[in-house]
Design a protein around this motif. Structure first.
Motif, PDB file in Angstrom:
ATOM      1  N   ALA A 172       5.032  30.397  12.877  1.00 25.27           N
ATOM      2  CA  ALA A 172       4.250  31.603  12.578  1.00 25.27           C
ATOM      3  C   ALA A 172       4.537  32.693  13.609  1.00 25.27           C
ATOM      4  N   GLU A 173       4.697  32.280  14.876  1.00 20.10           N
ATOM      5  CA  GLU A 173       5.018  33.230  15.944  1.00 20.10           C
ATOM      6  C   GLU A 173       6.401  33.842  15.716  1.00 20.10           C
ATOM      7  N   ILE A 174       7.361  33.027  15.270  1.00 22.09           N
ATOM      8  CA  ILE A 174       8.709  33.525  14.971  1.00 22.09           C
ATOM      9  C   ILE A 174       8.642  34.568  13.859  1.00 22.09           C
ATOM     10  N   GLU A 175       7.895  34.251  12.802  1.00 22.87           N
ATOM     11  CA  GLU A 175       7.804  35.166  11.658  1.00 22.87           C
ATOM     12  C   GLU A 175       7.175  36.495  12.075  1.00 22.87           C
ATOM     13  N   ARG A 176       6.096  36.416  12.884  1.00 25.75           N
ATOM     14  CA  ARG A 176       5.440  37.657  13.337  1.00 25.75           C
ATOM     15  C   ARG A 176       6.411  38.514  14.149  1.00 25.75           C
ATOM     16  N   THR A 177       7.169  37.863  15.025  1.00 23.33           N
ATOM     17  CA  THR A 177       8.088  38.604  15.902  1.00 23.33           C
ATOM     18  C   THR A 177       9.234  39.218  15.106  1.00 23.33           C
ATOM     19  N   LEU A 178       9.834  38.448  14.191  1.00 20.13           N
ATOM     20  CA  LEU A 178      10.944  38.972  13.382  1.00 20.13           C
ATOM     21  C   LEU A 178      10.482  40.128  12.504  1.00 20.13           C
ATOM     22  N   GLN A 179       9.294  39.988  11.904  1.00 18.41           N
ATOM     23  CA  GLN A 179       8.785  41.072  11.065  1.00 18.41           C
ATOM     24  C   GLN A 179       8.450  42.300  11.908  1.00 18.41           C
ATOM     25  N   GLY A 180       7.935  42.070  13.117  1.00 21.98           N
ATOM     26  CA  GLY A 180       7.650  43.190  14.008  1.00 21.98           C
ATOM     27  C   GLY A 180       8.890  43.977  14.356  1.00 21.98           C
TER      28      GLY A 180
ATOM     29  N   GLU B 162      18.532  38.648  18.951  1.00 21.32           N
ATOM     30  CA  GLU B 162      18.571  38.217  20.352  1.00 21.32           C
ATOM     31  C   GLU B 162      17.316  38.679  21.095  1.00 21.32           C
ATOM     32  N   LEU B 163      16.851  39.891  20.778  1.00 22.01           N
ATOM     33  CA  LEU B 163      15.625  40.391  21.398  1.00 22.01           C
ATOM     34  C   LEU B 163      14.436  39.533  20.977  1.00 22.01           C
ATOM     35  N   ALA B 164      14.393  39.146  19.693  1.00 20.33           N
ATOM     36  CA  ALA B 164      13.311  38.277  19.196  1.00 20.33           C
ATOM     37  C   ALA B 164      13.301  36.952  19.947  1.00 20.33           C
ATOM     38  N   LYS B 165      14.481  36.333  20.117  1.00 19.78           N
ATOM     39  CA  LYS B 165      14.569  35.056  20.846  1.00 19.78           C
ATOM     40  C   LYS B 165      14.059  35.211  22.274  1.00 19.78           C
ATOM     41  N   LEU B 166      14.417  36.331  22.875  1.00 17.81           N
ATOM     42  CA  LEU B 166      14.016  36.579  24.259  1.00 17.81           C
ATOM     43  C   LEU B 166      12.497  36.704  24.367  1.00 17.81           C
ATOM     44  N   LEU B 167      11.892  37.468  23.449  1.00 22.90           N
ATOM     45  CA  LEU B 167      10.443  37.666  23.483  1.00 22.90           C
ATOM     46  C   LEU B 167       9.699  36.367  23.181  1.00 22.90           C
ATOM     47  N   LEU B 168      10.246  35.564  22.272  1.00 22.79           N
ATOM     48  CA  LEU B 168       9.591  34.304  21.885  1.00 22.79           C
ATOM     49  C   LEU B 168       9.567  33.302  23.034  1.00 22.79           C
ATOM     50  N   ARG B 169      10.552  33.384  23.931  1.00 20.73           N
ATOM     51  CA  ARG B 169      10.587  32.450  25.064  1.00 20.73           C
ATOM     52  C   ARG B 169       9.519  32.780  26.104  1.00 20.73           C
TER      53      ARG B 169
ATOM     54  N   TRP C  53       6.201  48.564  17.646  1.00 18.95           N
ATOM     55  CA  TRP C  53       5.808  47.157  17.771  1.00 18.95           C
ATOM     56  C   TRP C  53       6.200  46.619  19.145  1.00 18.95           C
ATOM     57  N   LEU C  54       7.424  46.958  19.599  1.00 20.48           N
ATOM     58  CA  LEU C  54       7.891  46.476  20.901  1.00 20.48           C
ATOM     59  C   LEU C  54       7.031  47.059  22.027  1.00 20.48           C
ATOM     60  N   GLU C  55       6.650  48.335  21.908  1.00 22.79           N
ATOM     61  CA  GLU C  55       5.757  48.941  22.901  1.00 22.79           C
ATOM     62  C   GLU C  55       4.462  48.144  23.017  1.00 22.79           C
ATOM     63  N   ASN C  56       3.856  47.824  21.868  1.00 21.66           N
ATOM     64  CA  ASN C  56       2.598  47.066  21.872  1.00 21.66           C
ATOM     65  C   ASN C  56       2.800  45.685  22.477  1.00 21.66           C
ATOM     66  N   PHE C  57       3.909  45.034  22.123  1.00 22.18           N
ATOM     67  CA  PHE C  57       4.171  43.685  22.633  1.00 22.18           C
ATOM     68  C   PHE C  57       4.316  43.704  24.154  1.00 22.18           C
ATOM     69  N   LEU C  58       5.142  44.615  24.655  1.00 18.22           N
ATOM     70  CA  LEU C  58       5.390  44.665  26.098  1.00 18.22           C
ATOM     71  C   LEU C  58       4.127  45.063  26.868  1.00 18.22           C
ATOM     72  N   SER C  59       3.297  45.909  26.256  1.00 15.96           N
ATOM     73  CA  SER C  59       2.095  46.383  26.943  1.00 15.96           C
ATOM     74  C   SER C  59       0.993  45.330  26.979  1.00 15.96           C
ATOM     75  N   THR C  60       0.913  44.476  25.952  1.00  8.84           N
ATOM     76  CA  THR C  60      -0.234  43.572  25.840  1.00  8.84           C
ATOM     77  C   THR C  60       0.104  42.101  26.019  1.00  8.84           C
ATOM     78  N   ARG C  61       1.357  41.696  25.746  1.00  9.19           N
ATOM     79  CA  ARG C  61       1.633  40.263  25.702  1.00  9.19           C
ATOM     80  C   ARG C  61       2.725  39.790  26.652  1.00  9.19           C
ATOM     81  N   ALA C  62       3.534  40.716  27.161  1.00  8.52           N
ATOM     82  CA  ALA C  62       4.621  40.306  28.055  1.00  8.52           C
ATOM     83  C   ALA C  62       4.094  40.117  29.470  1.00  8.52           C
TER      84      ALA C  62
END
Length: 653
Positions: A141-149, A173-180, A201-210
């Motif tokens: 589910a996490e993979i699907e969310r990231t790829l769709q994002g 490759e960016l998706a794989k990196l974020l998923l790790r 989407w990447l802005e939100n991810f880096l700001s809240t989850r990275a």
């Protein structure tokens, strides 16, 4: 987490930077900035452990994980998109296989009372808890969310990666990196291959989850939305500012003014000292003073000032001749690949001298229509007419990659230059920061920004009156983008700009064509006029508008519906209700963000305890960690839904 001490890097005995020291802390969001060639990508490679410095130390704790995304990489084509993304969870698969082996042993063995059997049960329980804690049951589910994002649709998941362009494979490759979820993310120009929606989407991810992030980017808006700290590499040193990019610009200007004053004072002191030495060099009575002044000169630590170099890069596109009044006319143009309609019923007229922007999500047909105009695609329907005496200069997204890597910079231009211009090649190269020995560099050793500048020189030498630029700012630094923008503004001919860079388009485009859902809509005015009409704050929210149908039969109705909905005025009561809803949603989003922060802090404290020898065997900690992770996932989903609802409500405001 990462400590850099006394770092020095030399190329051919010339220091790129030296005596550089700084620390990357947990949750740092760092923008690494500087001119092209200052050493930004080199710094990332050193942090990633891919390049060794000449001297100095980069101390990385043993348990610290690092993820690195370079500008260019060689990608595998042997998997589907989903299979490639799943490689990010190889450690999960290994753990799962180990658990299954232990489970099989437990089922086959009958020595239930033996000590060995009980040890196996303990190992199985411990590994299973770790597996659940690491998200072993919901990684897909996490993979699907990231790829769709990042812009992939569910239909793309089972397609081979070989079917995608280099830009889309970089997204994988960016998706794989974020998923790790590494402790430190090193990103070199991550937005170059992303569309507006994916950047958001990447802005939100880096700001809240990275965790910690160090990134190199020439996208001002992206830097301002993600980073909170700016490290500038200049004159072989670094300057560390605890502020985002816009505030850094102001502080850097103040620092440079101080540097200039100090430099001027020092130069005056040096001139006075040298004048004294020269005047009394041969007077015996002044020998002691002269020697003293000479020693003073030797001890002076010379101040360096980073030159603005305002004359270094000057672009000028010369309009070759006058074209007809209407360089491009499209009448009911449509293009499809099989059953997939890219666009239909495209009717547009571009007047001589206009500068227009093509905007919209990747894959909606911007580059396809450009290729139809360029006659690279001819199997479209409808009528596309080029005006009288139209001479097109085309800069493609991959233009920099099409250069012959075996040639030198000089030879690349020498092969396309004709007539008197051949005698001025060295001057032209110097104007593009390829002066001196740089003109003898092989293309294969150039950075992405240098290749883009070289491709721009080739375009400059073509006699044209119609420029088509497809993502021309990729790999260009911010100053180069400003100079390119000035050159396009001064160009007397016609220009089509395909870009997702709002700052670059501002002040250039006089008309905007919006691509989406199979139709192309015309908006008169500049990019901010377009945004105001759409009643949205940025191009990033463009994707939240109602989707237009790709069916030719109802496309017009859908477009009319969108226009009516966006143009309709709300009554006082409706506006009042909408404002109440907005405030409620804003509170909900803020509450979620606060809860996310608190939960992440609690998880971090638990993980610190679990890293100790005592905590590693405390199963209660694993149970608590599992519950907190589930709670975090739940709150993240609620935050995502509330944020989407808030954006939709704002677009209807």
């Amino acid at each position: 987490m990462i400590s850099v001490e006394g770092l020095k890097v030399e190329f051919n005995a010339t220091p790129l930077f030296e005596d550089v020291s700084y620390v990357i802390n947990k949750k740092d969001r760092i923008a690494l900035v500087g001119k092209n060639g200052a050493g930004k990508s080199t710094m990332l490679k050193i942090l990633a452990g891919l390049q060794q410095p000449t001297s100095g130390v980069v101390a990385v704790p043993r348990e610290c994980t690092i993820g690195y995304l370079p500008q260019v990489m060689i990608l595998s084509d042997n998997h589907t998109v989903m299979q490639e993304a799943e490689l990010a969870f190889e450690h999960i698969f290994e753990m799962q296989a180990n658990i299954e082996r232990m489970n099989q042993q437990l089922a086959e063995r009958t020595d239930y009372d033996s000590e060995d059997y009980h040890k196996l049960i303990d190992r199985f329980t411990h590994e299973n808890e770790r597996f659940l804690m690491m998200g072993g049951t919901n990684f897909r589910a996490e993979i699907e969310r990231t790829l769709q994002g990042l812009g992939f649709s569910r239909e793309d998941f089972d397609r081979s990666t070989s079917e995608f362009s280099g830009g889309w494979r970089m997204r994988i490759e960016l998706a794989k990196l974020l998923l790790r979820r590494p402790d430190v993310l090193l990103l070199d120009e991550p937005t170059n291959h992303l569309d507006i929606e994916s950047i958001q989407w990447l802005e939100n991810f880096l700001s809240t989850r990275a965790n910690a992030v160090v990134l190199v980017s020439h996208d001002r808006a992206f830097l301002n939305n993600v980073t909170t700290r700016t490290i500038e590499i200049t004159c072989g040193q670094i300057y560390d500012y605890k502020v985002k990019y816009d505030e850094f610009i102001v502080l850097r200007k103040e620092r440079r003014e101080q540097q200039l004053r100090a430099y001027e004072n020092q130069q005056k002191q040096i001139e006075d000292t040298e004048a004294f030495i020269e005047r009394f060099r041969y007077k015996a009575t002044k020998a002691v003073q002269v020697q003293s002044r000479i020693k003073q000169l030797e001890k002076i630590d010379r101040i360096e000032v980073d030159e603005e170099d305002n004359s270094a890069l000057r672009l000028k596109f010369v309009c070759s001749s006058r074209s007809g009044s209407y360089p491009v006319i499209c009448e009911d143009v449509a293009k499809a690949y099989g059953d997939h309609v890219i666009f239909h019923d495209v009717n547009l007229t571009i007047n001589r001298g206009e500068k227009v922007a093509f905007v919209g999500k990747n894959g909606e047909g911007k580059s396809t229509l450009v290729k139809c105009i360029m006659e690279e695609i001819t199997d479209y329907s409808g009528k596309l007419t080029l005006g009288h005496n139209v001479q097109i200069g085309y800069f493609a997204q991959n233009q920099a990659q099409l250069l012959d890597e075996s040639l030198t910079v000089f030879d690349t231009i020498d092969r396309v230059a004709v007539g008197d211009i051949r005698t001025k090649i060295r001057d032209i190269l110097g104007a593009f920061m390829f002066g001196g020995e740089a003109s003898d560099k092989k293309v294969k050793v150039l950075s992405g920004g240098e290749r883009t500048r070289l491709a721009m020189i080739k375009l400059l030498l073509e006699p044209v009156n119609f420029l088509i630029l497809d993502e021309p700012t990729n790999h260009l630094d911010m100053r180069s983008k400003d100079v390119l923008k000035d050159a396009i503004r001064e160009f007397d001919g016609t220009v089509i700009l395909v870009s997702h860079d709002r700052d670059f388009l501002d002040g250039l485009a006089t008309k905007v064509y919006e691509f989406g859902g199979g139709v192309v809509k015309e908006h008169l005015g500049g990019i901010y006029d377009f945004l105001q009409k759409k009643q949205i704050e940025s191009l990033n929210e463009l994707q939240k508008a109602p989707t237009l149908s790709a069916s030719p039969s109802n496309g017009k109705d859908s477009a009319d519906a969108v226009m009516q909905s966006s143009g309709a005025k709300l009554s006082y009561e409706e506006q009042k209700e909408l404002n109440k809803k907005l405030k409620k949603l804003e509170r909900r989003v803020a509450d979620c963000e606060e809860e996310i922060g608190q939960t992440e802090s609690a998880i971090a404290i638990l993980e610190a305890k679990m890293a100790t020898p005592e905590g590693a065997s405390d199963m209660a900690l694993y149970d608590q960690h599992q519950k907190l992770k589930q709670q975090l996932d739940s709150v993240m989903e609620e935050w995502d839904a509330a944020s989407t609802e808030l954006e939709e409500a704002r677009s209807n405001q």
